[in-house]
Design a protein around this motif. Structure first.
Motif, PDB file in Angstrom:
ATOM      1  N   GLY A  24     -18.638 -41.613  41.210  1.00  0.00           N
ATOM      2  CA  GLY A  24     -17.546 -40.706  40.841  1.00  0.00           C
ATOM      3  C   GLY A  24     -16.158 -41.258  41.094  1.00  0.00           C
ATOM      4  N   LYS A  25     -16.080 -42.504  41.557  1.00  0.00           N
ATOM      5  CA  LYS A  25     -14.762 -43.120  41.786  1.00  0.00           C
ATOM      6  C   LYS A  25     -14.513 -44.124  40.657  1.00  0.00           C
ATOM      7  N   ILE A  26     -13.353 -44.011  40.009  1.00  0.00           N
ATOM      8  CA  ILE A  26     -13.060 -44.892  38.870  1.00  0.00           C
ATOM      9  C   ILE A  26     -12.593 -46.264  39.384  1.00  0.00           C
ATOM     10  N   LEU A  27     -13.312 -47.316  38.974  1.00  0.00           N
ATOM     11  CA  LEU A  27     -12.934 -48.677  39.392  1.00  0.00           C
ATOM     12  C   LEU A  27     -12.105 -49.377  38.323  1.00  0.00           C
ATOM     13  N   SER A  28     -12.326 -49.019  37.061  1.00  0.00           N
ATOM     14  CA  SER A  28     -11.534 -49.631  35.987  1.00  0.00           C
ATOM     15  C   SER A  28     -11.477 -48.681  34.801  1.00  0.00           C
ATOM     16  N   ASN A  29     -10.407 -48.819  34.027  1.00  0.00           N
ATOM     17  CA  ASN A  29     -10.239 -47.960  32.841  1.00  0.00           C
ATOM     18  C   ASN A  29      -9.374 -48.741  31.855  1.00  0.00           C
ATOM     19  N   TYR A  30     -10.012 -49.392  30.909  1.00  0.00           N
ATOM     20  CA  TYR A  30      -9.285 -50.234  29.955  1.00  0.00           C
ATOM     21  C   TYR A  30      -9.103 -49.499  28.633  1.00  0.00           C
ATOM     22  N   ILE A  31      -7.893 -49.506  28.073  1.00  0.00           N
ATOM     23  CA  ILE A  31      -7.644 -48.788  26.815  1.00  0.00           C
ATOM     24  C   ILE A  31      -6.926 -49.710  25.835  1.00  0.00           C
ATOM     25  N   ALA A  32      -7.514 -49.905  24.637  1.00  0.00           N
ATOM     26  CA  ALA A  32      -6.834 -50.667  23.582  1.00  0.00           C
ATOM     27  C   ALA A  32      -6.355 -49.684  22.520  1.00  0.00           C
ATOM     28  N   ASN A  33      -5.037 -49.626  22.318  1.00  0.00           N
ATOM     29  CA  ASN A  33      -4.457 -48.723  21.307  1.00  0.00           C
ATOM     30  C   ASN A  33      -4.491 -49.390  19.945  1.00  0.00           C
ATOM     31  N   GLN A  34      -4.364 -48.585  18.897  1.00  0.00           N
ATOM     32  CA  GLN A  34      -4.357 -49.131  17.538  1.00  0.00           C
ATOM     33  C   GLN A  34      -3.016 -48.810  16.861  1.00  0.00           C
ATOM     34  N   ALA A  35      -2.104 -49.754  16.932  1.00  0.00           N
ATOM     35  CA  ALA A  35      -0.758 -49.525  16.389  1.00  0.00           C
ATOM     36  C   ALA A  35      -0.773 -49.460  14.859  1.00  0.00           C
ATOM     37  N   GLY A  41       1.446 -42.764   9.023  1.00  0.00           N
ATOM     38  CA  GLY A  41       1.786 -41.395   9.422  1.00  0.00           C
ATOM     39  C   GLY A  41       0.604 -40.605   9.949  1.00  0.00           C
ATOM     40  N   GLY A  42      -0.471 -41.259  10.332  1.00  0.00           N
ATOM     41  CA  GLY A  42      -1.651 -40.580  10.876  1.00  0.00           C
ATOM     42  C   GLY A  42      -2.782 -41.587  10.979  1.00  0.00           C
ATOM     43  N   VAL A  43      -3.865 -41.188  11.653  1.00  0.00           N
ATOM     44  CA  VAL A  43      -4.981 -42.123  11.846  1.00  0.00           C
ATOM     45  C   VAL A  43      -5.769 -42.286  10.546  1.00  0.00           C
ATOM     46  N   VAL A  44      -5.949 -43.533  10.104  1.00  0.00           N
ATOM     47  CA  VAL A  44      -6.746 -43.818   8.904  1.00  0.00           C
ATOM     48  C   VAL A  44      -8.160 -44.153   9.386  1.00  0.00           C
ATOM     49  N   ASP A 175       2.999 -33.111  16.267  1.00  0.00           N
ATOM     50  CA  ASP A 175       3.058 -34.227  15.311  1.00  0.00           C
ATOM     51  C   ASP A 175       3.592 -33.784  13.937  1.00  0.00           C
ATOM     52  N   LYS A 176       3.180 -32.575  13.489  1.00  0.00           N
ATOM     53  CA  LYS A 176       3.612 -32.119  12.160  1.00  0.00           C
ATOM     54  C   LYS A 176       5.087 -31.721  12.151  1.00  0.00           C
ATOM     55  N   THR A 177       5.555 -31.080  13.216  1.00  0.00           N
ATOM     56  CA  THR A 177       6.978 -30.726  13.247  1.00  0.00           C
ATOM     57  C   THR A 177       7.818 -32.002  13.425  1.00  0.00           C
ATOM     58  N   ALA A 178       7.278 -32.964  14.175  1.00  0.00           N
ATOM     59  CA  ALA A 178       7.993 -34.246  14.338  1.00  0.00           C
ATOM     60  C   ALA A 178       8.156 -34.920  12.977  1.00  0.00           C
ATOM     61  N   LYS A 179       7.128 -34.803  12.156  1.00  0.00           N
ATOM     62  CA  LYS A 179       7.175 -35.416  10.818  1.00  0.00           C
ATOM     63  C   LYS A 179       8.274 -34.753   9.983  1.00  0.00           C
ATOM     64  N   LEU A 180       8.416 -33.427  10.120  1.00  0.00           N
ATOM     65  CA  LEU A 180       9.473 -32.711   9.397  1.00  0.00           C
ATOM     66  C   LEU A 180      10.857 -33.201   9.840  1.00  0.00           C
ATOM     67  N   LEU A 181      10.932 -33.674  11.077  1.00  0.00           N
ATOM     68  CA  LEU A 181      12.214 -34.193  11.604  1.00  0.00           C
ATOM     69  C   LEU A 181      12.398 -35.675  11.267  1.00  0.00           C
ATOM     70  N   GLY A 182      11.435 -36.223  10.537  1.00  0.00           N
ATOM     71  CA  GLY A 182      11.533 -37.632  10.119  1.00  0.00           C
ATOM     72  C   GLY A 182      11.072 -38.618  11.178  1.00  0.00           C
ATOM     73  N   LEU A 183      10.358 -38.126  12.198  1.00  0.00           N
ATOM     74  CA  LEU A 183       9.905 -39.017  13.279  1.00  0.00           C
ATOM     75  C   LEU A 183       8.541 -39.624  12.932  1.00  0.00           C
ATOM     76  N   PRO A 184       8.273 -40.863  13.371  1.00  0.00           N
ATOM     77  CA  PRO A 184       6.987 -41.497  13.050  1.00  0.00           C
ATOM     78  C   PRO A 184       5.817 -40.896  13.840  1.00  0.00           C
ATOM     79  N   TYR A 185       4.601 -41.179  13.362  1.00  0.00           N
ATOM     80  CA  TYR A 185       3.374 -40.696  14.011  1.00  0.00           C
ATOM     81  C   TYR A 185       2.996 -41.585  15.187  1.00  0.00           C
ATOM     82  N   PRO A 186       2.497 -41.089  16.302  1.00  0.00           N
ATOM     83  CA  PRO A 186       2.408 -39.666  16.642  1.00  0.00           C
ATOM     84  C   PRO A 186       3.730 -39.184  17.225  1.00  0.00           C
ATOM     85  N   GLY A 187       4.213 -38.059  16.692  1.00  0.00           N
ATOM     86  CA  GLY A 187       5.557 -37.605  17.049  1.00  0.00           C
ATOM     87  C   GLY A 187       5.645 -36.876  18.379  1.00  0.00           C
TER      88      GLY A 187
END
Ligand code: KG4
Ligand code: ZN
Length: 339
Positions: A24-35, A41-44, A175-187
């Motif tokens: 129950g103790k976390i020793l590692s947590n690796y995360i690779a994001n997908q730019a 404007g959203g996940v394909v 995210d949707k209101t951010a898009k209305l403001l012209g901000l990129p995903y995820p807003g």
């Protein structure tokens, strides 16, 4: 008793993650994001699956190395891993399949049991990672890009959804209101950032009137759209900070009002938040203030355990391991899953 070591894999959306947890103790947590998704404007989904295929081997390797674990028999023992866990549902099916197939192959190759984990249950149990854990029963507001739920946790494996969104999730509202403001995903994170410099009471947006503990966010998006359509060119640029602060205030207010109702209905005053939107500073501060005002004990996972991560899959799998809840090798991932 030999410590229980679990290797967990998360691949439900656009983050490839692996984690090792011991008792129950976390020793590692690796995360690779997908730019790669940002420009669309959203996940394909197709691109997400391909990126998972590229990331999964190095991410698992790094998580094992960080934890100082050996996967296979070194000649001195049977390897350190006692079980392989993966996110079975819900999520994008192509993304889930990559993690599921990888976990199943490892389970077969190493002859170690397989544990299937529900992504939304794992978000709730991310609250059990910290040393200062909520005692059972507790309430958890789980807010992500695809879900908004209030969960009553009676024990680690007895979780009940007592309220949820009837349309958009809170993350989608950001995210949707951010898009209305012209901000990129995820807003969502950008709204949070601009809101820090803005006046939350400058603009008023309508809040939905939904009975019980359920939520609705689709009206907010429409209300922001109609409001912006009435403005002069340049209005958004001149008022971006105040617009973000007012939108964030409205979303946080909707969430916290329902949470307060849930506390009143259940009498449970240990209150947690979870999911990607729980990284939002307005929600984090709002929850703390509300807790102080109403005598709740509040819990917020560390930032890296709020958005999608394999540590939450590992902690959930640890409890399933203790309860003997293992999956068969013919298990398939599913895009949607009820509890
Ligand atoms: O849990 P998560 O990482 O993935 C899903 O399972 O959906 O949540 C992603 C969501 C996105 O909608 C993103 O905009 C939102 O969480 N989010 C935020 C913040 N950080 C992430 N929303 C508001 N403020 C933030 N700081
Ligand atoms: Zn999530």
């Amino acid at each position: 008793m030999k410590p229980v070591t679990i290797l967990a894999i998360e691949s439900s959306c656009d983050e490839t993650s692996a984690s090792v947890c011991v008792d129950g103790k976390i020793l590692s947590n690796y995360i690779a994001n997908q730019a790669i998704h940002q420009k669309y404007g959203g996940v394909v989904p197709e691109l997400a699956s391909r990126a998972h295929m590229q990331h999964i081997v190095p991410v698992v390797d790094l998580a094992l190395r960080d934890a100082g674990c050996e996967m296979r028999d070194t000649g001195y023992g049977m390897g350190d891993i006692d079980a392989i866990a993966f996110t079975q549902a819900p999520g994008l099916i192509g993304s889930l399949l990559v993690g599921a197939q990888f976990a199943k192959s490892l389970s077969l190759a190493l002859d170690k049991p397989l544990i299937a984990v529900h992504h939304m249950q794992a978000h709730v149990l991310a609250n059990l990672i910290a040393d200062d854990k909520p005692p059972f029963p507790f309430l958890c507001l789980t807010v992500s890009g695809g879900h908004t739920q209030i969960v009553l946790a009676r024990s680690a494996l007895d979780l009940e959804v007592i309220g949820q969104t009837i349309d958009d999730a809170a993350g989608e509202a950001f995210d949707k209101t951010a898009k209305l403001l012209g901000l990129p995903y995820p807003g969502g994170p950008l709204i949070d950032q601009y809101a820090k410099k803005g006046d939350a009471h400058k603009f008023k947006f309508t809040e939905p009137q939904i009975a019980g503990l359920d939520f609705s966010f689709s009206g907010l998006k429409t209300s922001v759209l109609y409001f912006l359509q009435k403005q002069q060119p340049g209005f958004i640029e001149e008022n971006l900070n105040d617009l973000c602060a007012s939108i964030q205030y409205t979303i946080v207010n909707i969430l916290l009002k329902k949470l307060k109702k849930a506390v009143e209905q259940t009498g449970v005053k240990e209150v947690c938040i979870a999911g990607g939107v729980s990284a939002n500073s307005g929600l984090r501060n709002g929850l703390k203030q509300m807790g102080e005002l109403n005598g709740w004990k509040t819990f917020i996972p560390a930032f890296e355990y709020c958005t999608d991560n394999a540590a939450m899959i590992a902690i959930t799998a640890y409890h399933k391991y203790l309860a003997g809840q293992f999956a068969k090798l013919d298990i398939s991932p599913t895009a949607r899953a009820e509890w």
